[in-house]
Scaffold this motif. Structure first.
Motif, PDB file in Angstrom:
ATOM      1  N   GLN A  75      45.075  38.538  44.342  1.00  7.69           N
ATOM      2  CA  GLN A  75      45.652  39.772  44.896  1.00  7.69           C
ATOM      3  C   GLN A  75      45.161  39.943  46.322  1.00  7.69           C
ATOM      4  O   GLN A  75      44.025  39.595  46.627  1.00  7.69           O
ATOM      5  N   LEU A 108      40.973  42.999  37.018  1.00 11.44           N
ATOM      6  CA  LEU A 108      42.294  42.432  36.768  1.00 11.44           C
ATOM      7  C   LEU A 108      42.282  41.508  35.559  1.00 11.44           C
ATOM      8  O   LEU A 108      41.254  40.931  35.212  1.00 11.44           O
ATOM      9  N   THR A 149      37.585  45.498  41.141  1.00  6.70           N
ATOM     10  CA  THR A 149      39.033  45.442  40.952  1.00  6.70           C
ATOM     11  C   THR A 149      39.243  44.643  39.674  1.00  6.70           C
ATOM     12  O   THR A 149      39.187  43.417  39.673  1.00  6.70           O
TER      13      THR A 149
END
Lengths: 323, 323
Positions: free
Chosen positions: A232, A276, A274
């Protein structure tokens, strides 16, 4: 500022080089005719969203914080800030991955910079300190990890479509990969991250890294150590101004795009991560997805390709779902 | 603002679409084993510069001002100004090319804007006037020109390397192209320019255009009308901030990157032209160049790929030499 790490050879002429070349490796064997591409689905192909909506929780895997890097940018010069999330590939480059983590933990990457953006090729970053600080526990150079043996200790989900460059391609735990009878290697698709080096194979180590920002430069496969891939935030690396010096280097440090740091996710407080998860490339849903993109036929697509390229497949990811 | 021209179908679900699909075209035939890839050159491969230094003037062709577009940007928001030079492809899209020239000559493109940048996909531009002005002599829509018959009236310089998507690929007068037994079509390599459309095949015409900014989305081949390719200045389209709306559209007109105009080179005074020449893809020097990149082995590259992909070949260009 050392600008020679990656592709310095481009600036050299061929004179006098022949004597120091290693023997050429044999060319890859011809690609055999493909007979095992799955048939087209009936009717219109569903959307990615519809396919993923039917996936099961077991078909997703969370990124391992010990093998994930965060490259954090503050907003600057009209560019948005943000985080690049990179998944590391210890199955293919164990020593480089360990070294990059060591470098991160000793602060080597703090306040580094993107120093090179060559259009349709690579975005490259480095410590960019003047003078460059030497690593402490980390290593400046390592033995190359261009390939690994072809064995069954790591996954390889075969893509049956023919590939221009390799006898067989597929995904190894989400990483685009290729193999022949003896070796396996990671493939330079868009967003793939590798270790810059000088001319010697063993002159890289992870202090200088690059990400592919254009057509997959497959000639780099087996010539560079691939250490991971951007999951990302690739647009933070791809939308930067192109450098105007040879090979896309920025002319002056004033043009550098600085990042705050590159941290191992495990070293970041849980509430700042983050978090994910990535669709498993050995899952039934992934196979369904690949075949629906291969045979895409819907309101907009009227002529299905019937084939799909390795680097045309985006492995889905999403925020980790509550379990 | 109409945002639906390109890939609106991505946002739709599959429900109820099956009934209105045209019949699927047959899949391309399997790629046959390749036996005619030229052998590796002896020793180290020369540089591009060294190869081009030995070319003859006859191996280059000047861009035809009647089939060249200039897309001119003024500096803005920290982005440099500059010119995107696009070569048009009248052999493959004669009606679209003629229409784009008509639109340019009636001022349709004046003060247009890039309205969409989707990372690793397309940069798209449009008139962006509110309300959108209708064309006068030009057409808003045209019959699709996705393919043309496979015949010998246009060149096709075959690339023997296997391709994932098409039975045969190569270059048609410098344009990356593919063909099967009945048709020829242009291929969506990096920098290739096509006409955006709505869902109907015949809903485009050249009022809205896009350029590929990432991995070649080969699934678009034979689904869109390719009108040309960027020869120079692609970085003015690829380095723009990515749009944050669905499909990479910019959220507001304030984010648009405006261009002054898109002009036919022939309509620009001679002293304001960007006078370029392109290496002929049917020349001996081009063949030598392709083979040297296929087998690249030099100070930096130690394992030659032995293969090269169509979209990995950059056709050389340079300022036109005095004759």
């Amino acid at each position: 500022m050392r600008k020679s790490a990656f592709f310095a050879a481009l600036m050299l002429t061929a004179s006098g080089l022949a004597a120091c070349q290693p023997a050429a490796s044999p060319p890859p064997p011809p690609v055999e005719p493909v007979s095992n591409i799955p048939a087209a689905p009936e009717g219109a192909t569903p959307s990615v969203q519809d396919i993923l909506a039917k996936s099961t929780p077991e078909e997703w895997r969370a990124l391992d914080p010990e093998n994930t890097l965060y490259m954090d940018f503050a907003p600057a010069n009209g560019s948005p800030g943000g985080r690049v999330v990179i998944e590391l590939a210890p199955d293919f480059a164990p020593n480089h991955v360990a070294n990059i983590k060591t470098l991160s933990r000793e602060g080597y990457f703090t306040n580094g910079a993107v120093t090179r953006v060559q259009d349709n090729y690579v975005t490259q970053w480095a410590q960019a300190a003047e003078p460059e600080r030497a690593p402490k526990q980390g290593q400046k150079t390592l033995k190359a990890e261009f390939t690994r043996p072809h064995d069954t200790t790591v996954g390889f989900d075969v893509l049956p479509d023919p590939d221009t460059y390799a006898p067989e391609v597929g995904f190894s735990n989400g990483f685009p990969a290729a193999r022949d009878k003896t070796s396996m290697w990671l493939v330079h698709c868009y967003g793939v991250v590798g270790a810059g080096r000088d001319n010697s194979d063993d002159s890289g180590g992870g202090t200088e890294l690059y990400a592919i920002n254009g057509v997959p430069p497959r000639g780099l496969d087996r010539n560079l150590t691939v250490v991971g891939r951007v999951i990302q935030g690739m647009e933070l690396l791809s939308a930067l101004p192109r450098g105007t010096e040879a090979l896309g280097f920025y002319k002056t440090p004033a043009e550098y795009r600085r990042y705050a740091d590159i941290k191992v996710a495990a070293d970041v407080p849980a509430d700042k991560r983050t978090d994910l998860e990535v669709l498993r490339t050995d899952s039934a849903t992934f196979s369904t997805l690949v075949n629906s993109r291969r045979w895409r036929k819907d309101d907009f697509y009227h002529v299905p390709a019937g084939r799909i390229g390795l680097c045309n497949i985006n492995v889905p990811f999403r925020p980790r779902q509550a379990s």
